[in-house]
Design a protein around this motif. Structure first.
Motif, PDB file in Angstrom:
ATOM      1  N   ILE A  90     103.154 -57.692  18.993  1.00  0.00           N
ATOM      2  CA  ILE A  90     103.564 -57.804  20.396  1.00  0.00           C
ATOM      3  C   ILE A  90     104.144 -56.449  20.800  1.00  0.00           C
ATOM      4  O   ILE A  90     105.058 -55.931  20.147  1.00  0.00           O
ATOM      5  CB  ILE A  90     104.622 -58.910  20.595  1.00  0.00           C
ATOM      6  CG1 ILE A  90     104.153 -60.214  19.934  1.00  0.00           C
ATOM      7  CG2 ILE A  90     104.914 -59.123  22.076  1.00  0.00           C
ATOM      8  CD1 ILE A  90     105.235 -61.259  19.820  1.00  0.00           C
ATOM      9  N   THR A  91     103.642 -55.873  21.891  1.00  0.00           N
ATOM     10  CA  THR A  91     104.137 -54.576  22.370  1.00  0.00           C
ATOM     11  C   THR A  91     104.436 -54.671  23.851  1.00  0.00           C
ATOM     12  O   THR A  91     103.830 -55.483  24.569  1.00  0.00           O
ATOM     13  CB  THR A  91     103.102 -53.473  22.125  1.00  0.00           C
ATOM     14  OG1 THR A  91     101.888 -53.821  22.789  1.00  0.00           O
ATOM     15  CG2 THR A  91     102.823 -53.283  20.645  1.00  0.00           C
ATOM     16  N   GLY A  92     105.365 -53.833  24.327  1.00  0.00           N
ATOM     17  CA  GLY A  92     105.709 -53.806  25.744  1.00  0.00           C
ATOM     18  C   GLY A  92     107.171 -53.457  25.924  1.00  0.00           C
ATOM     19  O   GLY A  92     107.837 -52.935  25.017  1.00  0.00           O
ATOM     20  N   SER A 150     100.745 -63.207  28.169  1.00  0.00           N
ATOM     21  CA  SER A 150     100.814 -61.773  28.456  1.00  0.00           C
ATOM     22  C   SER A 150     101.113 -61.526  29.927  1.00  0.00           C
ATOM     23  O   SER A 150     101.889 -60.630  30.279  1.00  0.00           O
ATOM     24  CB  SER A 150      99.493 -61.098  28.076  1.00  0.00           C
ATOM     25  OG  SER A 150      99.289 -61.166  26.687  1.00  0.00           O
ATOM     26  N   VAL A 200     108.924 -58.187  25.375  1.00  0.00           N
ATOM     27  CA  VAL A 200     108.561 -58.477  23.980  1.00  0.00           C
ATOM     28  C   VAL A 200     109.430 -59.614  23.442  1.00  0.00           C
ATOM     29  O   VAL A 200     108.942 -60.527  22.760  1.00  0.00           O
ATOM     30  CB  VAL A 200     108.695 -57.205  23.119  1.00  0.00           C
ATOM     31  CG1 VAL A 200     108.606 -57.537  21.637  1.00  0.00           C
ATOM     32  CG2 VAL A 200     107.618 -56.197  23.492  1.00  0.00           C
ATOM     33  N   ARG A 252     110.216 -49.208  25.500  1.00  0.00           N
ATOM     34  CA  ARG A 252     109.240 -50.146  24.967  1.00  0.00           C
ATOM     35  C   ARG A 252     109.610 -50.542  23.545  1.00  0.00           C
ATOM     36  O   ARG A 252     110.377 -49.876  22.863  1.00  0.00           O
ATOM     37  CB  ARG A 252     107.843 -49.527  24.976  1.00  0.00           C
ATOM     38  CG  ARG A 252     107.378 -49.116  26.383  1.00  0.00           C
ATOM     39  CD  ARG A 252     106.011 -48.510  26.356  1.00  0.00           C
ATOM     40  NE  ARG A 252     104.981 -49.421  25.939  1.00  0.00           N
ATOM     41  CZ  ARG A 252     104.381 -50.301  26.725  1.00  0.00           C
ATOM     42  NH1 ARG A 252     104.731 -50.380  28.001  1.00  0.00           N
ATOM     43  NH2 ARG A 252     103.451 -51.115  26.277  1.00  0.00           N
ATOM     44  N   ALA A 310     104.108 -58.543  28.305  1.00  0.00           N
ATOM     45  CA  ALA A 310     103.932 -57.941  26.975  1.00  0.00           C
ATOM     46  C   ALA A 310     102.470 -58.044  26.557  1.00  0.00           C
ATOM     47  O   ALA A 310     101.738 -58.926  27.002  1.00  0.00           O
ATOM     48  CB  ALA A 310     104.815 -58.641  25.946  1.00  0.00           C
TER      49      ALA A 310
END
Length: 1131
Positions: free
Chosen positions: A264-266, A243, A271, A216, A248
Motif C-alpha cells: 500500500i503506497t500513498g 483505492s 495508507v 508519503r 492510496a
C-alpha cells in the motif's frame, strides 16, 4: 489589426475536455439558432460600458487557444560569457555555436550585444524546440557552475520520473544538467551543473519533490494468499473502490505469483486508512468463512477457470465464495471452495454446472484425410466453426482422431457434420505409399518444384515427399483413386530412369573450361545437343576446381565422356607455347605488308602467333599450337631475322667505310653494327694522319667482321682508334685499308698479321664460337678468338629434360675441349673454363620434408632454383631417400646448400609446433546446453576460441554415428585445459539456471520489447536473464518465459510486472482516446443545421460557397456589387 491563433494538439485536448460533459443524445438533439452557433465579433467598447460585463458569447463558451510558436528572451551577463571577444561580433565562435544549435533543434536564434557587453538572446520556435535550444545555449555560451543537493536515496526515482521524463523536463525547464547517482551508489547527493540561476531553480524543484515524498508512506502487509480474492473483490472492483475512497495505491500480487505480500503506497493518512480497511476485511472473512473440498476431473478444470479466470470471478461475484484451483501442471483434482457456510451450496452448484457445461468428443478419421476434412485454406472446417462458434475442433498430427469440445448440443451437430464429410471422402478418395530412396527426392521435385507440380496438376492428386531432416523414403500420394495409381506409376518410372543414371567426374584443367564452353555457351550447347540426355555441370570459376560432372544414362555418359576427352586432348596438344626473341626493329618485316608474311606463316604452320604491341618494350613473339608446328613457325621466323641481320650488317659496314673516307679526316670508334652510333672522335694533326693498306686473304675476312665486328672494335680500342675497312662481300678484293696515326696504323697492321698467322696455323681445326668462350676471353683478356670444340652429335637424349645424378661420368672424345693459342693465355682460359664446370653435392634432408620443400605444384623448389641459379634434384617419393642433390657452380651450390638447410630448420620448427598444437581433449556436455555455449551467431564460442587460441568442434546435428554430446578441443595443451575449464564453468552456470513463466498482457509486449528489441536486450543484460515472448498465433499469447539464475529470474519478473502495470495505464488511456475519436456510427452525417439563418429571410438566398465575393480570399480586395445575406460588408 488582426491576430491568428494556431490550434495545437494540447490545446485541442484541453478544449475538448471542457466540452465533454456537455454531450447530449441524438433524441434530445437541439438545433441552435444562427446567432448562437456564430456569435458576432465584439464591437469596440462604448463609453460607459461596464468593465465586468461579458463581451460576447465567444469569451464565455470557448477557451483561448495557445499559440504553437513561442519566443523566449534571456540575458547572459559579461562575467558569465564564455566567448568575450567582441572585435568580430556575429562572426566568431558564438555565431558558429548558434548556427549549429539552430540546425539541430529547428529553433530560430537572434543575438544582440547590450551596452554592458552582456549578451541578449531571443529564441523563437515550437515549445519543445525552444526549450532544447535554450538548454544548449546556456551549456555552450555561458560559463558553467556546479552544486550538489542531498535528498533521501528513496526519493531519487521520483526526481527521475517514469522513463526519465521528469528528469528531462526538469533539465529543459532549468537549462541545467542533473546527475543522479546509480542505485548501487551509496551516495545520496545529486549534482547540478549550469548557470547560477538555473542551479537555484533546479535545486528548488528537487527539494519540492523530496518534500512532497516525505508526506508519503509505504506499507507491506502479509496476509494468507487464500483471502486475497475477498480483498480484491470480483474483477478487482473492491480494491479499486478502496483505492478511490482512501486515495492510496493498493497492489495485490496476481494469483499466478506465489506471494502473499500486499503493498500500500500513498499519503500517510490514506495508507493508514486503507490498511485498517484491508485488515478489517481479512479479520471478518477469517472469522466467518469455512471450506469444502470437491473432486472434479482434471480435464474439466479449465472450464471452471474460464478464459483469463473470468468464470471464477463470476462465481465470486454471484455467491461471494472463492474457488481455489490446483495448478494446471499438478496432478491434483481437488478444488477448494472458501466462503460463508450458507453460500457454499450455490457456489458448488455453479462449479459443477460449469464443469459439465462443455462436452469433449473424439471422432475417428484416418490421419491422411485430416487435411481434406479441413479443406483448402480451412474452408470445410471454417463453415462448421462459423455455424457453431462455441465448438473447438482440434486435429492431432499422426493420430487418427479429431477432438471436438464445446456445448453438448453444438458438439453433437459438429460431430454429425464431420462424420458426413469423412464418409464422403472415403468413397471418392484414396491414397498409396511408395518407398523411394531419399537421394532421388530432389530430382522428383525438380527445379522450383516443376516435376512434382506437374504431376499434381495432371493427376489431381497430392504428393507428400518427406523433408531431408526426416531421413525417410516414404512418399505418400493422395487423391482420386485413378489419379493416385497413375501418379504412382509415373513416379516409379522416374525412379527407374534415375537408377539407371550414372555420374562421372572428368578432370579438366580450369584454363580449358572457357574454351570448351565457348563464347556465349555455343560450343557446350553443341555437345549438349549431341547428348541431350546427359547433364554437364562445370564448377564455378571462384571454386578453382578442375572437376566437370556428367550425369545421365550410363551409355550416354560414357559416349559424352569420350567425346569431351577427345576435345580436351586436342586442346592440350594445341596449347604448346614457344617464346622467340626477335629484335624489335624486325617485327614489321616479320608481319609483312598488310600482314602478308605473318598470315602465311600462321596458315602454313597452323599456329597462333602473337606479337607485342608497338609501344611495348618486349621483343618476345609467342607461338601457340602443336609442338611440331610451333617449332616450324619458330624456324621460319628466325630465318627471316638472320637474313635481315646480314643485310643490316653489310650495309652498316659499307656506310661506316664511306663516311670515314669521305666526310672527315678523323677516325670513328663504333660499338655495335646494328646501329650507327658515333661514340667518340679522335683528332689528329693533319700531318700525323696516314692511310695505309695491306693484303688479307678473302677467306679470313669473315673472322674480322663476324660477331658484329668485335675484332675490329678491339683493334680500334687497343690502337688509338685506328679505322680498319674491309672490302664489301662479293668485291673479290684482298685490299684492307687502315687510317689513323702513323704509329697506330703500323701496330694495327702487325696485330692483323699475327691473327692471320694463327688462323693459318690452326686451319685444320673445327672452330665454333660459343657464348661461354666469349665470357672466358673477356675474363682472361686472351687474344685468341677461337676454341676447338669437338661436339658429339650422337649423344643420347635426356629423359624428361633431366640428367640422373647417379649416372657415371666416363670421359669421351666429345667431352674434351681443345684450347689453342699462346701458352700463357691458354692456361688462363683453362682455369676460367674449369671454374665454369658445374659440381653436384648431396644435402641430407629427411624424406618426410621433401614435399614441403617442393611446395605446391613445385613452386617452392622452382623459387630456390631461380634464386640460387642451381639445379636441385629430389628423389622419387617411392624411393624414400633422405638426400637432395644440388648441381651448379661452386659458389651457387654453397649458397643453395645454406638456403636449403635453413628451410629444413624452418620446416622442423613448424612440425614441432604442429605436434604441440595437435593436443586434443574430449568432454561430454548435455546437447541442450550446446546452443547456449555457441551463443548468438557463434559469439560465445568464438570468444572462447579467440581468448584461448584453440579449435572447438561440436557434433554435427545430422550425423547419427557421431556421439551427440561430445565436444572436441584441440590446440596447445595449456590452452586446451583453460578452454575446457571455461566451458565447464559456463555449463555449471547454465545448470543452475531455472525457467519461470509470467503472464503479461499482450498489449504491453511491444513496449517492453522496444524498437528493434533494444529495450528487452538492455533488460536481459541488466538482469542477466533470457526472456522469450510467445510467437504470433500462440495458444497462450500472454505467456512470457524468463530463464536465468533463481534470484535474477525473480528480480526480472518483478521488473516485468512493474513495467506491465505502468504500460497498461498508457494502453488504457490510448484505447479510451481512440474510442472517443471514432466517428459516430448510425448512418451518414446530416451536416450542421442552424435555425433563423440570414438567407432564410424573405428576399434573401443562401450564399454561394464557390463565389469569391461571398467567401473572399484573405489579401485580395473585391468590389461590393450588392448587399448579401450576410449583412453589410465592413472593410
Amino acid at each position: 489589426m488582426s491576430s491568428v491563433a494556431v490550434l495545437t494538439p494540447e490545446s485541442f485536448a484541453e478544449h475538448r475536455s471542457g466540452l465533454k460533459d456537455q454531450e447530449i443524445t441524438e433524441d434530445e438533439a437541439y438545433i441552435p439558432t444562427y446567432l448562437e452557433a456564430f456569435p458576432p465579433l465584439p464591437e469596440k467598447g462604448a463609453p460607459g460600458e461596464k468593465a465586468g460585463e461579458p463581451a460576447s458569447a465567444w469569451g464565455s463558451k470557448i477557451r483561448p487557444i495557445k499559440a504553437s510558436v513561442i519566443t523566449q528572451v534571456f540575458h547572459v551577463p559579461l562575467e558569465e560569457r564564455r566567448y568575450k571577444d567582441n572585435s568580430q561580433f556575429g562572426e566568431g565562435e558564438e555565431a558558429k555555436v548558434c548556427l549549429d544549435i539552430m540546425q539541430r533543434t529547428g529553433a530560430h536564434i537572434e543575438l544582440s550585444l547590450a551596452k554592458d557587453q552582456g549578451l541578449s538572446i531571443m529564441v523563437t520556435g515550437k515549445l519543445d524546440s525552444v526549450m532544447k535550444a535554450r538548454k544548449e545555449i546556456v551549456a555552450r555560451l555561458q560559463t558553467q557552475a556546479s552544486a550538489t543537493v542531498a535528498i533521501p536515496k528513496e526519493h531519487h526515482r521520483f526526481v527521475i520520473g517514469k522513463n526519465g521524463e521528469k528528469l528531462q523536463e526538469l533539465e529543459l525547464k532549468t537549462a541545467t544538467k542533473i546527475a543522479i547517482p546509480r542505485p548501487d551508489d551509496p551516495s545520496a547527493n545529486i549534482r547540478i551543473t549550469g548557470t547560477k540561476e538555473g542551479i537555484e531553480k533546479a535545486r528548488h524543484e528537487i527539494l519540492l519533490i523530496s518534500a512532497e515524498q516525505d508526506k508519503r508512506a509505504v506499507e507491506r502487509l502479509s496476509l494468507e494468499k487464500a483471502f486475497h480474492p475477498f480483498i480484491a473483490g470480483a474483477h478487482n472492483r473492491l480494491v479499486q473502490e478502496l483505492s478511490q475512497e482512501t486515495g492510496a495505491r493498493i497492489s495485490i500480487p496476481p494469483p499466478s505469483l506465489p506471494k502473499d505480500e500486499i503493498v500500500i503506497t500513498g499519503e500517510k493518512e490514506a495508507v493508514a486508512l486503507a490498511l485498517s480497511r484491508i485488515r478489517a476485511i481479512y479479520d471478518d472473512k477469517k472469522r466467518k468463512t469455512t471450506t469444502i473440498s470437491v473432486e472434479v476431473k482434471k480435464s474439466q478444470h479449465k472450464y471452471i477457470i474460464g478464459p483469463k479466470g473470468n468464470t471464477l470471478q463470476e462465481i465470486l461475484e454471484a455467491t461471494g465464495v472463492s474457488v481455489e484451483m490446483p495448478p494446471l501442471d499438478s496432478g491434483s483434482e481437488t478444488i477448494i471452495l472458501r466462503g460463508e457456510p450458507d453460500k457454499l451450496g450455490p457456489a458448488l452448484t455453479q462449479v459443477y454446472a460449469k464443469a459439465k457445461s462443455v462436452m469433449v468428443v473424439e471422432v475417428t478419421a484416418p490421419a491422411w484425410l485430416h487435411r481434406f476434412i479441413i479443406g483448402k485454406k480451412g474452408q470445410n472446417i471454417g463453415r462448421i466453426t462459423q455455424q457453431l462458434p462455441r465448438v473447438h475442433i482440434e486435429f492431432t498430427d499422426g493420430e487418427e482422431r479429431i477432438s471436438l469440445e464445446g456445448p453438448t448440443e453444438e458438439v453433437e451437430q459438429a460431430q454429425a457434420q464431420i462424420q458426413e464429410i469423412i464418409k464422403d471422402l472415403l468413397v471418392r478418395m484414396d491414397y498409396t505409399e511408395v518407398i523411394i530412396d531419399q537421394r532421388f527426392h530432389r530430382h522428383l521435385i525438380g527445379k522450383n518444384g516443376a516435376n512434382i507440380n506437374r504431376i499434381k496438376e495432371q493427376y489431381k492428386v497430392s504428393v507428400r515427399i518427406p523433408q531431408d531432416s526426416e531421413r525417410s523414403g516414404l512418399v505418400r500420394i493422395e487423391g482420386d483413386p485413378k489419379g493416385v495409381q497413375l501418379a504412382r506409376r509415373e513416379l516409379i518410372e522416374m525412379v527407374q530412369r534415375m537408377e539407371n543414371e550414372r555420374t562421372k567426374d572428368l578432370i579438366v584443367e580450369q584454363k580449358f573450361h572457357r574454351t570448351i564452353i565457348g563464347q556465349k555457351g555455343e560450343k557446350i550447347k553443341e555437345v549438349r545437343d549431341k547428348f541431350p540426355e546427359v547433364i554437364i555441370n562445370f564448377p564455378d570459376p571462384s571454386q578453382k576446381s578442375d572437376i566437370v560432372q556428367l550425369r545421365g544414362p550410363k551409355n550416354e555418359v560414357e559416349k559424352c565422356a569420350k567425346f569431351l576427352q577427345k576435345i580436351i586432348a586436342d586442346l592440350i596438344e594445341n596449347s604448346f607455347s614457344l617464346s622467340v626473341p626477335i629484335f624489335k626493329q624486325f617485327h614489321k618485316n616479320i608481319i609483312g605488308k598488310g600482314g602478308a608474311n605473318i598470315k602465311k606463316i600462321r596458315e602454313e604452320t597452323n599456329t597462333k602467333i602473337d606479337l607485342p604491341t608497338e609501344n611495348s618494350n618486349s621483343e618476345m613473339i609467342v607461338i601457340t599450337g602443336k609442338k611440331s608446328n610451333c617449332e616450324a613457325a619458330r624456324d621460319r621466323i628466325l630465318a627471316i631475322q638472320r637474313e635481315l641481320s646480314l643485310i643490316v650488317k653489310f650495309n652498316l659496314l659499307d656506310s661506316i667505310e664511306r663516311r670515314v673516307t669521305e666526310e672527315s679526316p678523323f677516325s670513328i670508334k663504333y660499338s655495335t653494327l646494328t646501329a650507327f652510333l658515333l661514340s667518340s672522335f679522335l683528332f689528329f694533326p693533319q700531318d700525323d694522319v696516314v692511310e695505309d693498306s695491306m693484303v688479307v686473304d678473302v677467306r679470313h675476312h669473315r673472322h674480322f667482321v663476324c660477331r658484329r665486328g668485335q675484332v675490329l672494335r678491339e683493334l680500334a680500342e687497343e690502337y688509338g682508334g685506328v679505322a680498319v675497312s674491309f672490302p664489301r662481300t662479293g668485291a673479290n678484293s684482298q685490299r684492307v685499308t687502315l687510317k689513323g696515326a702513323k704509329d697506330c696504323v703500323e701496330a694495327a697492321k702487325k696485330r692483323i698479321q699475327e691473327i692471320i698467322e694463327d688462323l693459318v696455323r690452326y686451319r685444320n681445326d673445327l672452330w665454333q664460337e660459343t657464348p661461354v668462350w666469349t665470357n672466358v676471353c673477356g675474363q682472361v683478356e686472351a687474344k685468341l678468338k677461337y676454341i676447338s670444340l669437338i661436339i658429339a652429335k650422337e649423344a643420347s637424349p635426356q629423359e624428361n629434360g633431366e640428367v640422373s645424378p647417379e649416372a657415371e661420368f666416363v670421359p669421351r672424345k666429345c667431352d674434351i675441349i681443345t684450347i689453342s693459342g699462346r701458352a700463357e693465355k691458354c692456361e688462363q682460359a683453362k682455369a676460367a673454363l674449369l671454374a665454369l664446370v658445374p659440381i653436384t653435392e648431396d644435402v641430407e634432408v629427411s624424406y618426410e620434408l621433401h614435399r614441403y620443400i617442393i611446395g605446391q605444384k613445385g613452386s617452392g623448389i622452382r623459387k630456390m632454383m631461380e634464386e640460387y641459379e642451381v639445379n636441385i634434384w629430389v628423389p622419387q617419393p617411392e624411393k624414400q631417400l633422405d638426400v637432395i642433390k644440388v648441381t651448379g657452380l661452386v659458389a651457387n651450390v654453397e649458397r643453395a646448400k645454406q638456403g636449403l638447410l635453413e628451410r629444413v630448420k624452418e620446416l622442423q620448427a613448424e612440425q614441432e609446433d604442429r605436434a604441440l598444437r595437435s593436443f586434443k581433449v574430449t568432454m561430454s556436455v548435455d546437447p541442450k546446453f550446446h546452443p547456449k555455449i555457441i551463443g548468438r551467431k557463434g559469439a560465445v564460442i568464438s570468444q572462447i576460441r579467440k581468448d584461448h587460441d584453440v579449435s572447438i568442434q561440436f557434433p554435427d546435428k545430422g550425423d547419427e554415428q557421431q556421439v551427440c554430446d561430445l565436444i572436441v578441443i584441440s590446440g596447445y595443451e595449456r590452452n586446451v585445459e583453460e578452454a575446457r575449464q571455461a566451458i565447464q564453468q559456463l555449463v555449471a552456470e547454465l545448470q543452475e539456471m531455472v525457467s519461470q513463466d509470467v503472464h503479461l498482457d499482450p498489449r504491453t509486449h511491444a513496449r517492453i520489447i522496444g524498437a528493434r528489441g533494444k529495450a528487452i536486450r538492455k533488460l536481459m543484460e541488466e538482469f542477466k536473464v533470457d526472456i522469450r515472448f510467445p510467437q504470433p498465433g500462440s495458444d497462450e499469447p500472454d505467456k512470457v518465459t524468463v530463464t536465468g539464475l533463481p534470484e535474477t529470474v525473480d528480480n526480472a519478473i518483478d521488473h516485468l510486472l512493474n513495467l506491465e502495470e505502468e504500460y497498461m495505464l498508457s494502453v488504457t488511456e490510448t484505447e479510451t482516446l481512440a474510442a472517443y475519436m471514432k466517428p459516430p456510427s448510425g448512418g451518414p452525417a446530416k451536416g450542421f443545421v442552424v435555425r433563423d439563418a440570414p438567407w432564410n429571410a424573405a428576399g434573401n438566398k443562401a450564399p454561394d460557397m464557390s463565389s469569391a465575393e461571398d467567401f473572399p480570399t484573405f489579401g485580395t480586395g473585391v468590389a461590393p456589387k450588392q448587399a448579401s445575406a450576410w449583412g453589410p460588408k465592413k472593410f
